[in-house]
Design an enzyme around this catalytic site. Structure first.
Site, PDB file in Angstrom:
ATOM      1  N   HIS A  21       0.839  -1.201   0.000  1.00 26.15           N
ATOM      2  CA  HIS A  21       0.000   0.000   0.000  1.00 26.15           C
ATOM      3  C   HIS A  21       0.881   1.261   0.000  1.00 26.15           C
ATOM      4  O   HIS A  21       0.616   2.216  -0.736  1.00 26.15           O
ATOM      5  CB  HIS A  21      -0.881   0.050   1.259  1.00 26.15           C
ATOM      6  N   LYS A  45     -13.725  -8.787   7.683  1.00 25.84           N
ATOM      7  CA  LYS A  45     -13.782 -10.148   8.235  1.00 25.84           C
ATOM      8  C   LYS A  45     -12.503 -10.396   9.045  1.00 25.84           C
ATOM      9  O   LYS A  45     -11.408 -10.145   8.550  1.00 25.84           O
ATOM     10  CB  LYS A  45     -13.894 -11.132   7.065  1.00 25.84           C
ATOM     11  N   ARG A  94      -1.715  -5.715  -8.022  1.00 23.88           N
ATOM     12  CA  ARG A  94      -0.610  -6.639  -7.742  1.00 23.88           C
ATOM     13  C   ARG A  94      -0.418  -7.643  -8.858  1.00 23.88           C
ATOM     14  O   ARG A  94       0.685  -8.038  -9.174  1.00 23.88           O
ATOM     15  CB  ARG A  94      -0.898  -7.421  -6.454  1.00 23.88           C
ATOM     16  N   SER A 131      -3.161  -7.722   3.062  1.00 22.27           N
ATOM     17  CA  SER A 131      -3.469  -7.535   4.486  1.00 22.27           C
ATOM     18  C   SER A 131      -4.103  -8.797   5.058  1.00 22.27           C
ATOM     19  O   SER A 131      -3.801  -9.196   6.191  1.00 22.27           O
ATOM     20  CB  SER A 131      -4.427  -6.369   4.680  1.00 22.27           C
TER      21      SER A 131
HETATM   22  P1  ADP Z   1      -9.990  -3.491  -0.209  1.00 27.48           P
HETATM   23  O1  ADP Z   1     -10.593  -4.309   0.894  1.00 27.48           O
HETATM   24  O2  ADP Z   1     -10.811  -2.333  -0.648  1.00 27.48           O
HETATM   25  O3  ADP Z   1      -9.446  -4.290  -1.382  1.00 27.48           O
HETATM   26  P2  ADP Z   1      -7.284  -3.235   0.684  1.00 27.48           P
HETATM   27  O4  ADP Z   1      -6.802  -2.505   1.879  1.00 27.48           O
HETATM   28  O5  ADP Z   1      -7.105  -4.717   0.666  1.00 27.48           O
HETATM   29  O6  ADP Z   1      -8.771  -2.808   0.518  1.00 27.48           O
HETATM   30  O7  ADP Z   1      -6.613  -2.636  -0.621  1.00 27.48           O
HETATM   31  C1  ADP Z   1      -6.724  -1.289  -1.013  1.00 27.48           C
HETATM   32  C2  ADP Z   1      -6.128  -1.131  -2.403  1.00 27.48           C
HETATM   33  O8  ADP Z   1      -4.739  -1.436  -2.366  1.00 27.48           O
HETATM   34  C3  ADP Z   1      -6.710  -2.066  -3.455  1.00 27.48           C
HETATM   35  O9  ADP Z   1      -6.687  -1.387  -4.701  1.00 27.48           O
HETATM   36  C4  ADP Z   1      -5.752  -3.205  -3.493  1.00 27.48           C
HETATM   37  O10 ADP Z   1      -5.763  -3.870  -4.745  1.00 27.48           O
HETATM   38  C5  ADP Z   1      -4.457  -2.470  -3.283  1.00 27.48           C
HETATM   39  N1  ADP Z   1      -3.412  -3.306  -2.710  1.00 27.48           N
HETATM   40  C6  ADP Z   1      -3.486  -4.151  -1.686  1.00 27.48           C
HETATM   41  N2  ADP Z   1      -2.304  -4.740  -1.439  1.00 27.48           N
HETATM   42  C7  ADP Z   1      -1.433  -4.214  -2.356  1.00 27.48           C
HETATM   43  C8  ADP Z   1      -0.055  -4.427  -2.668  1.00 27.48           C
HETATM   44  N3  ADP Z   1       0.688  -5.311  -2.008  1.00 27.48           N
HETATM   45  N4  ADP Z   1       0.471  -3.721  -3.688  1.00 27.48           N
HETATM   46  C9  ADP Z   1      -0.298  -2.857  -4.385  1.00 27.48           C
HETATM   47  N5  ADP Z   1      -1.588  -2.620  -4.158  1.00 27.48           N
HETATM   48  C10 ADP Z   1      -2.154  -3.281  -3.165  1.00 27.48           C
END
Ligand code: ADP
Length: 163
Positions: A21, A45, A94, A131
């Site tokens: 992120h 969740k 990703r 995450s």
């Molecule tokens: P959501 O539950 O809305 O997917 P996340 O916190 O999992 O929220 O992810 C927020 C954004 O960051 C999404 O666009 C996701 O694809 C992106 N993202 C998550 N992990 C990574 C990563 N390792 N590298 C790049 N983008 C990521």
């Protein structure tokens, strides 16, 4: 011609924020004048951190990046984007697996609210970081220290000790 001020929102759960992120945030702020990291308040969740804790942790990590702000929001992302008068939604990619879901989401958001989504591909080293997996691996005692910032790692250890 005067350049338009461009505000982007980067919505997500960020439970917890990962190096992936943060990589997207660092790349994103080079493209936009203001980037609001928007922590969704909808329930995650097996959540580890409350929205308030997530905002606090992200704020500490991004305090020294000019133009980056952190907030939490309820409800629809597009409604929040309209409220903030954001020009674009930023999302991270990703892998090709992400593309399928993100494509649908972006098309839906454009169709219902006319807002564009901009994608940034993460650095290869974070291409497998999520995450959800971090929460699962850490709760089973795995070492996730390379995937998240040190401050988040410490908070995660404390939280898991308690639960
Ligand atoms: P959501 O539950 O809305 O997917 P996340 O916190 O999992 O929220 O992810 C927020 C954004 O960051 C999404 O666009 C996701 O694809 C992106 N993202 C998550 N992990 C990574 C990563 N390792 N590298 C790049 N983008 C990521």
């Amino acid at each position: 011609m005067r350049k338009k001020f461009i505000r982007a929102i980067f919505p997500g759960s960020f439970d917890p924020i990962t190096n992936g992120h943060l990589d997207v945030v660092h790349r994103g702020i080079k493209l936009f004048d203001e980037l609001i990291i928007a922590v969704g308040r909808s329930p995650v969740k097996n959540a580890l951190f409350s929205p308030e804790e997530r905002v606090e942790m992200i704020s500490e990590l991004t305090a020294d990046i000019p133009g980056v702000l952190v907030e939490s929001f309820d409800g629809l992302t597009v409604e929040y984007a309209a409220k903030k008068q954001a020009d674009v939604i930023l999302r991270g990619l990703r892998s090709l697996t992400d593309v399928q879901y993100e494509f649908q989401l972006a098309m839906t958001n454009r169709s219902v609210a006319g807002i564009e989504t901009v994608f940034i591909m993460t650095s290869e080293e974070y291409g497998f970081t999520s995450s959800t997996l971090i929460r699962q691996v850490a709760s089973l005692g795995g070492d996730v220290s390379k995937l998240i910032p040190k401050t988040i790692y410490n908070r995660l250890q404390q939280r898991l000790k308690k639960s």
